[in-house]
Motif scaffolding. Structure first.
Motif, PDB file in Angstrom:
ATOM      1  N   PHE A  51       0.835  -1.202   0.000  1.00 31.85           N
ATOM      2  CA  PHE A  51       0.000   0.000   0.000  1.00 31.85           C
ATOM      3  C   PHE A  51       0.871   1.255   0.000  1.00 31.85           C
ATOM      4  O   PHE A  51       1.907   1.313   0.654  1.00 31.85           O
ATOM      5  CB  PHE A  51      -0.939   0.004   1.209  1.00 31.85           C
ATOM      6  N   ALA A  52       0.408   2.260  -0.722  1.00 35.35           N
ATOM      7  CA  ALA A  52       1.150   3.513  -0.821  1.00 35.35           C
ATOM      8  C   ALA A  52       0.838   4.459   0.331  1.00 35.35           C
ATOM      9  O   ALA A  52       1.652   5.294   0.689  1.00 35.35           O
ATOM     10  CB  ALA A  52       0.839   4.207  -2.147  1.00 35.35           C
ATOM     11  N   SER A  53      -0.334   4.335   0.907  1.00 31.69           N
ATOM     12  CA  SER A  53      -0.767   5.232   1.981  1.00 31.69           C
ATOM     13  C   SER A  53      -0.462   4.607   3.339  1.00 31.69           C
ATOM     14  O   SER A  53      -0.726   3.421   3.574  1.00 31.69           O
ATOM     15  CB  SER A  53      -2.269   5.502   1.856  1.00 31.69           C
ATOM     16  N   ALA A  54       0.081   5.413   4.253  1.00 29.68           N
ATOM     17  CA  ALA A  54       0.368   4.925   5.605  1.00 29.68           C
ATOM     18  C   ALA A  54      -0.921   4.527   6.325  1.00 29.68           C
ATOM     19  O   ALA A  54      -0.941   3.544   7.082  1.00 29.68           O
ATOM     20  CB  ALA A  54       1.112   6.000   6.396  1.00 29.68           C
ATOM     21  N   VAL A  59      -4.403  -0.005   8.213  1.00 29.13           N
ATOM     22  CA  VAL A  59      -5.710  -0.658   8.208  1.00 29.13           C
ATOM     23  C   VAL A  59      -5.588  -2.089   7.700  1.00 29.13           C
ATOM     24  O   VAL A  59      -6.153  -3.033   8.285  1.00 29.13           O
ATOM     25  CB  VAL A  59      -6.720   0.143   7.356  1.00 29.13           C
ATOM     26  N   PHE A  60      -4.837  -2.289   6.612  1.00 27.55           N
ATOM     27  CA  PHE A  60      -4.699  -3.648   6.073  1.00 27.55           C
ATOM     28  C   PHE A  60      -3.927  -4.537   7.050  1.00 27.55           C
ATOM     29  O   PHE A  60      -4.244  -5.726   7.207  1.00 27.55           O
ATOM     30  CB  PHE A  60      -3.984  -3.608   4.726  1.00 27.55           C
ATOM     31  N   ASP A  61      -2.931  -3.982   7.708  1.00 24.45           N
ATOM     32  CA  ASP A  61      -2.191  -4.761   8.701  1.00 24.45           C
ATOM     33  C   ASP A  61      -3.128  -5.206   9.833  1.00 24.45           C
ATOM     34  O   ASP A  61      -3.033  -6.339  10.325  1.00 24.45           O
ATOM     35  CB  ASP A  61      -1.036  -3.936   9.258  1.00 24.45           C
ATOM     36  N   ALA A  62      -4.030  -4.317  10.237  1.00 26.11           N
ATOM     37  CA  ALA A  62      -4.994  -4.676  11.275  1.00 26.11           C
ATOM     38  C   ALA A  62      -5.943  -5.769  10.788  1.00 26.11           C
ATOM     39  O   ALA A  62      -6.246  -6.728  11.512  1.00 26.11           O
ATOM     40  CB  ALA A  62      -5.785  -3.437  11.701  1.00 26.11           C
ATOM     41  N   ILE A  63      -6.386  -5.648   9.545  1.00 27.08           N
ATOM     42  CA  ILE A  63      -7.316  -6.636   8.998  1.00 27.08           C
ATOM     43  C   ILE A  63      -6.671  -8.019   8.942  1.00 27.08           C
ATOM     44  O   ILE A  63      -7.307  -9.033   9.257  1.00 27.08           O
ATOM     45  CB  ILE A  63      -7.782  -6.188   7.595  1.00 27.08           C
ATOM     46  N   THR A  64      -5.393  -8.074   8.557  1.00 27.73           N
ATOM     47  CA  THR A  64      -4.718  -9.372   8.449  1.00 27.73           C
ATOM     48  C   THR A  64      -4.263  -9.912   9.803  1.00 27.73           C
ATOM     49  O   THR A  64      -3.971 -11.104   9.923  1.00 27.73           O
ATOM     50  CB  THR A  64      -3.489  -9.259   7.525  1.00 27.73           C
ATOM     51  N   GLU A  86      -9.333   0.276  16.334  1.00 23.44           N
ATOM     52  CA  GLU A  86      -8.531   0.276  17.557  1.00 23.44           C
ATOM     53  C   GLU A  86      -7.143  -0.329  17.326  1.00 23.44           C
ATOM     54  O   GLU A  86      -6.152   0.129  17.893  1.00 23.44           O
ATOM     55  CB  GLU A  86      -9.269  -0.494  18.653  1.00 23.44           C
ATOM     56  N   HIS A  87      -7.075  -1.335  16.477  1.00 19.38           N
ATOM     57  CA  HIS A  87      -5.782  -1.979  16.210  1.00 19.38           C
ATOM     58  C   HIS A  87      -4.888  -1.095  15.339  1.00 19.38           C
ATOM     59  O   HIS A  87      -3.655  -1.074  15.520  1.00 19.38           O
ATOM     60  CB  HIS A  87      -5.997  -3.330  15.539  1.00 19.38           C
ATOM     61  N   ALA A  88      -5.481  -0.375  14.403  1.00 20.53           N
ATOM     62  CA  ALA A  88      -4.691   0.410  13.447  1.00 20.53           C
ATOM     63  C   ALA A  88      -4.321   1.788  13.961  1.00 20.53           C
ATOM     64  O   ALA A  88      -3.316   2.359  13.518  1.00 20.53           O
ATOM     65  CB  ALA A  88      -5.476   0.542  12.134  1.00 20.53           C
ATOM     66  N   ARG A  89      -5.090   2.332  14.894  1.00 22.66           N
ATOM     67  CA  ARG A  89      -4.886   3.720  15.303  1.00 22.66           C
ATOM     68  C   ARG A  89      -3.503   3.992  15.900  1.00 22.66           C
ATOM     69  O   ARG A  89      -2.916   5.054  15.605  1.00 22.66           O
ATOM     70  CB  ARG A  89      -5.977   4.132  16.282  1.00 22.66           C
ATOM     71  N   PRO A  90      -2.884   3.116  16.689  1.00 21.56           N
ATOM     72  CA  PRO A  90      -1.536   3.418  17.196  1.00 21.56           C
ATOM     73  C   PRO A  90      -0.507   3.629  16.087  1.00 21.56           C
ATOM     74  O   PRO A  90       0.446   4.399  16.253  1.00 21.56           O
ATOM     75  CB  PRO A  90      -1.196   2.190  18.048  1.00 21.56           C
ATOM     76  N   ALA A  91      -0.666   2.956  14.950  1.00 22.23           N
ATOM     77  CA  ALA A  91       0.275   3.107  13.841  1.00 22.23           C
ATOM     78  C   ALA A  91      -0.129   4.228  12.888  1.00 22.23           C
ATOM     79  O   ALA A  91       0.683   4.666  12.078  1.00 22.23           O
ATOM     80  CB  ALA A  91       0.388   1.803  13.059  1.00 22.23           C
ATOM     81  N   ALA A  92      -1.358   4.687  12.976  1.00 17.98           N
ATOM     82  CA  ALA A  92      -1.858   5.752  12.101  1.00 17.98           C
ATOM     83  C   ALA A  92      -2.772   6.636  12.918  1.00 17.98           C
ATOM     84  O   ALA A  92      -3.998   6.453  12.929  1.00 17.98           O
ATOM     85  CB  ALA A  92      -2.585   5.154  10.904  1.00 17.98           C
TER      86      ALA A  92
END
Length: 375
Positions: A51-54, A59-64, A86-92
């Protein structure tokens, strides 16, 4: 999901903006996975780094990383969207629930997730090749590098390795070359040091009646000045006929090939061919071939960069064009390595010749050990 074989990230590709269509494909893919988490199994090889967008990467990392809720729970409650947020917010930290709803609305059809994933993979491949090509161009043009040929070839090897990894992620099929115009070869000042080295080489070759071994390494296109390349071609023609090579025989062949004109009298060409030392031919040939190889590496980087920046090229065309550009570099590279490697039949080390130019020592040429083993 098995981890795909993606190229090592030596560059922050998140700094490289994607094409608009790729951005929308990333949103549509994430929206499909938020609407129907089971579509994840149909995507094939896909990695967050594609993915090009942080924000999209997080979000995809959280989904997987998370386990989707049961279908009946997912159909009645927004637990899946909340868990991903909730899973993705610390990284973004800029990620919001509103943006997740936006990507959901950007998905035309969740069942089309595999097609969206293919677009994301292609976008990642384009950005990766563009970054690698830029690295090659910068490496060749870096004047402070101690050994530019070695650095350039190592960078080209990395580009080749990345190309092989990327090609493995796309279906193998015949593809045409990109229609993007290749960048023109750089034009050099005919009065600079490179031109003088070429004239010294021509005179040195003419001092050897049957040409030297150096002529086997070179091709007319290796010379920066076209006239020098055509004179070298005249020497090869004379040598292939079995005639002795000297200034007079080469001048005669030059006349046969139309190189003489009122603006280019015989005395001018003859002046380029006399006064050489045969013992120095090999040394000056290495310098000319070294510059030719670096110029080809520079052109290769610019060519791949032009292909990658042209969004009208398909991923198949981009991979095919990149491989062709690297093959052109390899053709010069093999001759360069053959030139700098010691000849097995020799029992004594070649001595550095004295420059035929008064008051100027010959430039230092790196020994074969500096680049041996680069393939």
């Amino acid at each position: 999901m098995p981890q795909p074989n993606i190229p090592a990230a030596d560059f922050d590709l998140l700094d490289v903006p994607p094409a608009p269509a790729v951005h929308h494909a990333e949103q549509a893919l994430l929206g499909a996975l938020l609407l129907e988490p089971r579509q994840l199994k149909a995507l094939g090889s896909l990695h967050p780094a594609d993915f090009a967008s942080a924000l999209h990467l997080a979000v995809f990392d959280a989904i997987t990383s998370l386990t989707p809720p049961a279908p009946e729970v997912h159909a009645q409650q927004p637990v899946w969207l909340t868990a991903v947020l909730e899973h993705a917010r610390p990284a973004a930290r800029g990620l919001t629930a509103a943006y997740l709803h936006q990507v959901v609305s950007a998905c035309p059809e969740p069942a089309h997730a595999p097609a969206y994933a293919a677009i994301v993979r292609a976008g990642h491949a384009r950005r990766t090749l563009r970054a690698r090509a830029e690295h090659l161009v910068l490496t060749v043009g870096d004047p402070i590098l101690e050994d530019q040929p070695t650095a350039a070839l190592m960078t080209a090897d990395k580009l080749t390795s990345v190309l092989d990894q990327l090609a493995a992620r796309f279906p193998a099929h015949a593809s045409t070359l990109p229609r993007t115009p290749a960048p023109p070869h750089p034009v050099r000042d005919p009065d600079n040091e490179d031109m003088e080295d070429e004239r010294v080489l021509l005179a040195a070759l003419c001092a050897s009646p049957h040409l030297s071994d150096a002529a086997r390494w070179l091709q007319p296109a290796d010379f920066s000045e076209p006239l020098h390349g055509r004179l070298f071609h005249c020497m090869l023609t004379v040598g292939r006929r079995g005639d002795p090579v000297d200034p007079v025989t080469v001048l005669w062949e030059a006349q046969q090939q139309g190189l003489l004109s009122p603006s280019r009298p015989p005395a001018e060409l003859l002046g380029m061919l006399v006064g050489g030392q045969a013992v120095a031919a090999e040394h000056w040939a290495e310098l000319v071939l070294r510059r030719s190889m670096l110029a080809r590496a520079h052109t290769t980087g610019l060519t791949v960069l032009a292909y990658a920046e042209d969004d009208s090229n398909t991923i198949g065309q981009l991979l095919t064009g990149t491989r062709r550009a690297l093959a052109d570099l390899d053709a010069v590279r093999h001759r360069w390595q053959r030139a700098i490697d010691p000849i097995p039949a020799r029992t004594t080390q070649r001595q550095t010749p004295i420059s035929p130019r008064a008051g100027r020592p010959p430039p230092q040429v790196k020994p074969a050990s500096a680049v041996r083993g680069i393939r």
